[in-house]
Design a protein around this motif. Structure first.
Motif, PDB file in Angstrom:
ATOM      1  N   ASN A 184       9.834 -44.043   3.735  1.00  0.00           N
ATOM      2  CA  ASN A 184       8.805 -44.001   4.767  1.00  0.00           C
ATOM      3  C   ASN A 184       8.164 -45.388   4.855  1.00  0.00           C
ATOM      4  OD1 ASN A 184       6.343 -43.692   6.197  1.00  0.00           O
ATOM      5  ND2 ASN A 184       6.266 -41.533   5.658  1.00  0.00           N
ATOM      6  N   LYS A 228       1.650 -35.364   5.570  1.00  0.00           N
ATOM      7  CA  LYS A 228       1.810 -34.152   6.387  1.00  0.00           C
ATOM      8  C   LYS A 228       0.675 -34.010   7.378  1.00  0.00           C
ATOM      9  CE  LYS A 228       4.663 -31.412   3.319  1.00  0.00           C
ATOM     10  NZ  LYS A 228       4.717 -30.318   2.366  1.00  0.00           N
ATOM     11  N   GLY A 229      -0.549 -34.292   6.933  1.00  0.00           N
ATOM     12  CA  GLY A 229      -1.710 -34.155   7.802  1.00  0.00           C
ATOM     13  C   GLY A 229      -1.919 -35.336   8.723  1.00  0.00           C
ATOM     14  N   PRO A 272       0.568 -38.340   9.675  1.00  0.00           N
ATOM     15  CA  PRO A 272       1.833 -39.069   9.527  1.00  0.00           C
ATOM     16  C   PRO A 272       1.731 -40.581   9.756  1.00  0.00           C
ATOM     17  CG  PRO A 272       2.066 -37.211  11.042  1.00  0.00           C
ATOM     18  CD  PRO A 272       0.635 -37.305  10.689  1.00  0.00           C
ATOM     19  N   ASN A 297       2.310 -37.221  -0.261  1.00  0.00           N
ATOM     20  CA  ASN A 297       3.020 -36.363   0.692  1.00  0.00           C
ATOM     21  C   ASN A 297       2.066 -35.450   1.458  1.00  0.00           C
ATOM     22  OD1 ASN A 297       5.839 -37.082   0.562  1.00  0.00           O
ATOM     23  ND2 ASN A 297       5.809 -36.329  -1.530  1.00  0.00           N
ATOM     24  N   GLY A 298       1.014 -34.980   0.802  1.00  0.00           N
ATOM     25  CA  GLY A 298       0.029 -34.142   1.474  1.00  0.00           C
ATOM     26  C   GLY A 298      -0.694 -34.884   2.579  1.00  0.00           C
TER      27      GLY A 298
END
Length: 136
Positions: A85, A49-50, A52, A45-46
């Motif tokens: 996703n 976020k940075g 996509p 997830n990190g």
């Protein structure tokens, strides 16, 4: 001079877009620890976020099998959300499943079975994917 600035700007834009599209990482998890299962979710997830557009895969095998089993996983909601996703895949080792007498119907929906997780990892590395071993 103006043409040079335009050319440099276009070149930098191309490089930046190519670099982002080429962000590919495979995570290797073999731990039974729920803490490690949560760690891989946090790491994936990190990155998303940075970046996509990053392509991410989690290779699950060995003692980590419970992470992807419907009746044993302690992270089903987080894993299910992640599997929505299209840039993320979770693949479990078919050999591990066979050793544990499990079949695909017992997996959290969206988890895919590959014949051998180690071979999957090596294949991704040959294709230029980064590699992260998840452990404490």
């Amino acid at each position: 001079m103006k043409k040079l600035f335009v050319l440099v700007g276009c070149l930098l834009g191309y490089i930046a877009s190519y670099a982002q599209a080429d962000y590919k990482v495979i995570f290797d998890i073999t731990s039974k620890s729920v803490e490690d299962h949560n760690t891989v979710m946090r790491q994936v997830n990190g990155i998303l976020k940075g970046s996509p557009d990053a392509q991410l895969e989690v290779a699950v095998y060995g003692d980590a099998l419970d992470m992807v089993l419907k009746d044993k996983s302690k992270i089903t909601p987080a894993l299910t959300e992640l599997l929505n996703n299209k840039k993320v895949s979770v693949k479990v080792c078919g050999a591990t499943m066979k050793r544990n007498n499990k079949n695909a119907s017992e997996l959290i929906p969206g988890v895919e079975v590959v014949p051998d997780a180690i071979y999957e990892i090596i294949t991704k590395q040959r294709e230029g994917w980064g590699y992260i071993k998840v452990a404490h």
